[in-house]
Design a protein around this motif. Sequence first.
Motif, PDB file in Angstrom:
ATOM      1  N   ARG A 201       9.096   0.527   9.505  1.00 46.05           N
ATOM      2  CA  ARG A 201       8.114  -0.406   8.939  1.00 46.05           C
ATOM      3  C   ARG A 201       7.965  -1.646   9.827  1.00 46.05           C
ATOM      4  N   LEU A 212      -3.325  -4.325   9.134  1.00 38.72           N
ATOM      5  CA  LEU A 212      -2.380  -4.691   8.080  1.00 38.72           C
ATOM      6  C   LEU A 212      -3.037  -5.037   6.751  1.00 38.72           C
ATOM      7  N   LYS A 213      -4.376  -4.975   6.677  1.00 41.07           N
ATOM      8  CA  LYS A 213      -5.029  -5.156   5.383  1.00 41.07           C
ATOM      9  C   LYS A 213      -4.873  -3.919   4.500  1.00 41.07           C
ATOM     10  N   GLN A 214      -4.451  -2.812   5.113  1.00 44.01           N
ATOM     11  CA  GLN A 214      -4.147  -1.589   4.373  1.00 44.01           C
ATOM     12  C   GLN A 214      -2.634  -1.434   4.289  1.00 44.01           C
ATOM     13  N   PRO A 215      -2.123  -0.819   3.219  1.00 43.17           N
ATOM     14  CA  PRO A 215      -0.673  -0.725   3.035  1.00 43.17           C
ATOM     15  C   PRO A 215      -0.008   0.254   3.994  1.00 43.17           C
ATOM     16  N   VAL A 216       1.259   0.004   4.269  1.00 43.08           N
ATOM     17  CA  VAL A 216       2.101   0.933   5.027  1.00 43.08           C
ATOM     18  C   VAL A 216       2.949   1.686   4.018  1.00 43.08           C
ATOM     19  N   THR A 217       2.836   3.009   3.995  1.00 41.41           N
ATOM     20  CA  THR A 217       3.562   3.812   3.005  1.00 41.41           C
ATOM     21  C   THR A 217       4.399   4.871   3.709  1.00 41.41           C
ATOM     22  N   ALA A 237       0.196   4.676   8.127  1.00 44.38           N
ATOM     23  CA  ALA A 237      -0.320   3.329   8.368  1.00 44.38           C
ATOM     24  C   ALA A 237      -1.723   3.435   8.954  1.00 44.38           C
TER      25      ALA A 237
END
Length: 271
Positions: A201, A212-217, A237
């Motif tokens: 991460r 980074l406006k979208q989540p990292v899963t 990502a």
Amino acid sequence: MNDTADTLNSQLETVLAMFEASNLLMLVAGFVVLWLINWMIRRTATGLMDHLPTRRFTILQMTTLVSFVLYIGGTAFLLITVLNPPQEMLLAVGGSAAVAVGFALKDVAASLIAGIMLLFDRPFQVGDRVNFEGVYGEITAITLRSVRLQTLDDNTVTIPNARFVTDVVSSGNMGAMSMMVVTDFHLALDADIEQARSIVREVIVTSRFAYLKQPVTFAIEEIVLTNRVVIRLRAKAYVLDVNYEKAFQSDVTTRASMLLREAGIARPPSA
């Protein structure tokens, strides 16, 4: 009989008058002008994309639509205005041509109709990253007959439009600049999974290509790899621009693998 012969002679004279040398030259000149206009539009679009990279997809889509209208409308306009056929002949020729095209060029006609459907249904757009029957790359053009796809190995693949109407195609970004990129890391069964996830991460959020406006899963599961049960740590990502897809994946893989090794995170044996 005389009336029939006179009618045939009149029709023949009309046809010969339509295809006089001057009319043919005007048709050729008209088609050259159409090609030049289309070339100028595409050249202008390329310049606009260089100055407005965030509007790249919109510019590509508008350029494709304008090309469709230009070629179809321009060709019809030239044939009608230059040749100036009688209305009866226009209807007769149009009907005969439609039947001939339907039988002789059914595959081309199907691709043409499919191309128009693609513009309105929009299962994908110019600029999208798509996967079609194992071929993955970016849609660079949607033409009257086919779709051109540029693979990540810089090969251009041409696919008839009709194939996209019946076959399955997946789009990774659907007109958006950002796109999800999936990167897998394999760990030994006794590895510290939480520490590994924390390292990956950190690498992702510090990558200059990450959106980074979208989540990292993450998705973690046991799988069989080379006859061994291992842990698969799958990082999901978003990349800032689809053009950076492989650069982002390479950056994350290189830095994360180095940090996992430095942290002593157990990895599966290589053999």
